[in-house]
Design an enzyme around this catalytic site. Sequence first.
Site, PDB file in Angstrom:
ATOM      1  N   LYS A 247     -34.795  30.855 -38.741  1.00 25.80           N
ATOM      2  CA  LYS A 247     -35.209  29.932 -37.688  1.00 25.80           C
ATOM      3  C   LYS A 247     -36.702  30.116 -37.387  1.00 25.80           C
ATOM      4  O   LYS A 247     -37.469  29.173 -37.345  1.00 25.80           O
ATOM      5  CB  LYS A 247     -34.347  30.204 -36.452  1.00 25.80           C
ATOM      6  CG  LYS A 247     -34.579  29.287 -35.288  1.00 25.80           C
ATOM      7  CD  LYS A 247     -33.491  29.539 -34.233  1.00 25.80           C
ATOM      8  CE  LYS A 247     -33.851  28.870 -32.923  1.00 25.80           C
ATOM      9  NZ  LYS A 247     -32.825  29.092 -31.893  1.00 25.80           N
ATOM     10  N   GLU A 253     -36.891  41.450 -41.905  1.00 23.44           N
ATOM     11  CA  GLU A 253     -36.002  41.641 -43.059  1.00 23.44           C
ATOM     12  C   GLU A 253     -36.086  40.448 -44.006  1.00 23.44           C
ATOM     13  O   GLU A 253     -36.219  40.598 -45.227  1.00 23.44           O
ATOM     14  CB  GLU A 253     -34.544  41.809 -42.590  1.00 23.44           C
ATOM     15  CG  GLU A 253     -34.251  43.073 -41.808  1.00 23.44           C
ATOM     16  CD  GLU A 253     -34.473  42.919 -40.314  1.00 23.44           C
ATOM     17  OE1 GLU A 253     -35.248  42.013 -39.884  1.00 23.44           O
ATOM     18  OE2 GLU A 253     -33.881  43.715 -39.564  1.00 23.44           O
ATOM     19  N   GLY A 309     -29.131  31.120 -33.095  1.00 23.34           N
ATOM     20  CA  GLY A 309     -28.869  31.637 -34.443  1.00 23.34           C
ATOM     21  C   GLY A 309     -27.389  31.783 -34.744  1.00 23.34           C
ATOM     22  O   GLY A 309     -26.892  31.339 -35.774  1.00 23.34           O
ATOM     23  N   ARG A 310     -26.658  32.418 -33.831  1.00 25.97           N
ATOM     24  CA  ARG A 310     -25.241  32.685 -34.104  1.00 25.97           C
ATOM     25  C   ARG A 310     -24.373  31.445 -33.944  1.00 25.97           C
ATOM     26  O   ARG A 310     -23.159  31.521 -34.119  1.00 25.97           O
ATOM     27  CB  ARG A 310     -24.757  33.841 -33.225  1.00 25.97           C
ATOM     28  CG  ARG A 310     -24.960  33.632 -31.739  1.00 25.97           C
ATOM     29  CD  ARG A 310     -24.791  34.946 -30.976  1.00 25.97           C
ATOM     30  NE  ARG A 310     -25.165  34.835 -29.571  1.00 25.97           N
ATOM     31  CZ  ARG A 310     -26.382  34.997 -29.097  1.00 25.97           C
ATOM     32  NH1 ARG A 310     -27.389  35.249 -29.910  1.00 25.97           N
ATOM     33  NH2 ARG A 310     -26.615  34.916 -27.797  1.00 25.97           N
ATOM     34  N   GLU A 395     -23.020  39.534 -29.416  1.00 29.86           N
ATOM     35  CA  GLU A 395     -24.414  39.201 -29.110  1.00 29.86           C
ATOM     36  C   GLU A 395     -24.460  38.197 -27.955  1.00 29.86           C
ATOM     37  O   GLU A 395     -25.415  38.148 -27.192  1.00 29.86           O
ATOM     38  CB  GLU A 395     -25.125  38.635 -30.349  1.00 29.86           C
ATOM     39  CG  GLU A 395     -26.628  38.731 -30.242  1.00 29.86           C
ATOM     40  CD  GLU A 395     -27.365  38.462 -31.544  1.00 29.86           C
ATOM     41  OE1 GLU A 395     -28.303  39.222 -31.858  1.00 29.86           O
ATOM     42  OE2 GLU A 395     -27.011  37.502 -32.256  1.00 29.86           O
ATOM     43  N   HIS A 426      -2.433  49.778 -43.689  1.00 32.77           N
ATOM     44  CA  HIS A 426      -2.361  51.073 -44.369  1.00 32.77           C
ATOM     45  C   HIS A 426      -3.513  51.965 -43.948  1.00 32.77           C
ATOM     46  O   HIS A 426      -3.816  52.956 -44.622  1.00 32.77           O
ATOM     47  CB  HIS A 426      -2.360  50.867 -45.881  1.00 32.77           C
ATOM     48  CG  HIS A 426      -1.192  50.052 -46.334  1.00 32.77           C
ATOM     49  ND1 HIS A 426      -0.023  50.613 -46.798  1.00 32.77           N
ATOM     50  CD2 HIS A 426      -0.978  48.715 -46.306  1.00 32.77           C
ATOM     51  CE1 HIS A 426       0.847  49.644 -47.088  1.00 32.77           C
ATOM     52  NE2 HIS A 426       0.293  48.483 -46.778  1.00 32.77           N
ATOM     53  N   LYS A 546     -36.677  46.405 -32.283  1.00 32.42           N
ATOM     54  CA  LYS A 546     -37.584  45.736 -33.228  1.00 32.42           C
ATOM     55  C   LYS A 546     -39.024  46.193 -32.996  1.00 32.42           C
ATOM     56  O   LYS A 546     -39.765  46.475 -33.928  1.00 32.42           O
ATOM     57  CB  LYS A 546     -37.533  44.215 -33.007  1.00 32.42           C
ATOM     58  CG  LYS A 546     -36.408  43.503 -33.684  1.00 32.42           C
ATOM     59  CD  LYS A 546     -36.750  42.014 -33.672  1.00 32.42           C
ATOM     60  CE  LYS A 546     -35.540  41.142 -33.677  1.00 32.42           C
ATOM     61  NZ  LYS A 546     -35.829  39.742 -33.405  1.00 32.42           N
TER      62      LYS A 546
HETATM   63  C1  G6Q Z   1     -28.607  35.033 -33.290  1.00 31.62           C
HETATM   64  C2  G6Q Z   1     -29.763  35.887 -33.218  1.00 31.62           C
HETATM   65  C3  G6Q Z   1     -30.130  36.571 -34.520  1.00 31.62           C
HETATM   66  C4  G6Q Z   1     -30.945  35.729 -35.472  1.00 31.62           C
HETATM   67  C5  G6Q Z   1     -31.563  36.638 -36.530  1.00 31.62           C
HETATM   68  C6  G6Q Z   1     -32.353  35.873 -37.551  1.00 31.62           C
HETATM   69  O1  G6Q Z   1     -28.189  34.371 -32.373  1.00 31.62           O
HETATM   70  O2  G6Q Z   1     -30.810  35.205 -32.663  1.00 31.62           O
HETATM   71  O3  G6Q Z   1     -29.019  37.074 -35.213  1.00 31.62           O
HETATM   72  O4  G6Q Z   1     -30.159  34.747 -36.046  1.00 31.62           O
HETATM   73  O5  G6Q Z   1     -32.373  37.587 -35.905  1.00 31.62           O
HETATM   74  O6  G6Q Z   1     -33.381  35.180 -36.974  1.00 31.62           O
HETATM   75  P1  G6Q Z   1     -34.203  34.128 -37.783  1.00 31.62           P
HETATM   76  O7  G6Q Z   1     -33.275  33.032 -38.199  1.00 31.62           O
HETATM   77  O8  G6Q Z   1     -35.289  33.646 -36.885  1.00 31.62           O
HETATM   78  O9  G6Q Z   1     -34.732  34.837 -39.004  1.00 31.62           O
END
Ligand code: G6Q
Length: 580
Positions: A247, A253, A309-310, A395, A426, A546
Amino acid sequence: MSPPAATKRRPSNRSTVRDASPAKGPRGAKGGAKPSVKAVRDFRPDRTDAWKRLVGYAKRSDATTLRMLFAKDPKRATKLSIEALDMRVDFSKQRVDDAILGDLLALAEAADVRGRAKAMFAGDRINITEDRAVLHSALRAPRNASIRVDGTNVVGDVHETLARMAAFAKRVRDRRWLGHSGRAITSIVNIGIGGSDLGPAMAYEALRSFSDRNLTFRFVSNVDPTDFSEAIRGLDPATTLFIVSSKTFTTLETMSNAKAARAWCLKAFKGDQKATARHFVAVSTNAEEVSKFGIDTANMFGFWDWVGGRYSMDSAIGLSTMIAIGQSGFAELLGGFRDMDQHFISAPPSRNLPMLMGLVGIWNANFLGAGSVAVLPYDQYLSRFSAYLQQLEMESNGKSVTLDGKPVHWNTCPVIWGQPGTNGQHAFYQMIHQGSWIVPCDFIGFCEPINPVGDQHDQLIANMFAQAEALAFGKTSGEVAAEGVADWLVPHKVFAGNRPSTTILCEALTPRMLGRLIALYEHKVFVQGTIWNVNSFDQWGVELGKVLAKRIIGELAEAKPKLGHDGSTNALIEWYRKRR
Ligand code: G6Q
């Protein structure tokens, strides 16, 4: 379920809502004007009459077991099961009765869950700490719908993006998207993390049987270089496409992995920068950074700040899903989300699946003291489903301040965990059956097998039914002794029972059903967040780590860094530096 009488009671202390001053634009990390929405509520669930009565029921709840509840009411299973959208959701093995359900529904009314849901669906800026609307529902709205953000109908933009995704996905699926050397792309690697990874990775696994089996899909998320190295193993750069999903397009990462991918790709093409355009596309809201990376913004698929994001797997973040299952499959997936949206917004609370899921979760977490919930899909295709829900729930609702910034005096999101049955049986089910903690379980199963082999699917589902039955009804010492077990061994073989579970039995795992299931949990999270009065749509809790990581990355690179951490962190850094 027939609506219990208590739902008609008017809660004495309704949620108080105050209008805040209008916002003066986006709120930065340091915060700007006060939120503009009627969202800064001083609602305290524990001060409602319903909550107080629920505390009373909980004190007596050990005396009322599931055995007793079923014996008292032969119609309990029917009354406490809801059939909707090709699924039967059975709440009868939850430790609730009419009075408890009535007050849970009264609590939802006091929290104004329905009013707040309408505000969310209408585009109100209910994510107050980021001053954003929360409109994942717009991602699956029909073309003719109108949902306005700042005066603009966003549904048109959503469908325009869907059309661009579909055109691109079709080219890849038809092998008409060619790599730099003119060979067709056959391997797709999604690079993203968190919300930009968990949904696509989960959906690919879940819908693998609907996917083009001649395409290879891989997912890279971890900054650990092992993740990238293993993901590209065996792939040919000439036929590999990377979807960089981020986003913000600044996530450490993802950007590190994207750079590694670009280097791997360019090495194969002897540094010819033009290869990037054929082997990289982006899903992002940040055109500037996408362009700086070298990806042609014509190959960028956008989304909007009102998609968290989620909550984004049904946005362009789902591009890999669309390539895997095609445009029609993706449309079915969106249709499933939409089915559940409509159900949530229109079904009466006492017959409303997300509402009831949320409320029994509140009963278990806040009144029965359950600190975790196990999600146990009896379907191998849902192997990533619990991990996906971990983010969605934890989250969203892992918060300890209310919308008006006060500490909560009640527990919020429990730990979500689990993995597919029967494997867990199991391993960790021992603890769920006989451990000292109550672990409410969600069992998820499907009537139609995708891969029928003999009677194995019946074996699978029989195990799911058996587990829920054993948890609920257990085995008394009398029953164990009657089997001829020696006295000294009896206590070890007793199952206390009275352990709550919900069974979600669906017709078949199709794209549509997957959409319904995910939206069921999305709205369950909303119900719970509204009652706990937290902001389910921000995630400030991930920030501190972070920031510190950035500082430490610098310190690891410096020749003689001046370490100013605590004693433990300083020593760990030094020990690592000497040995790496
Ligand atoms: C979700 C969070 C988080 C996010 C990641 C990736 O609700 O905001 O999991 O999706 O940190 O972020 P970017 O899409 O900006 O790389």
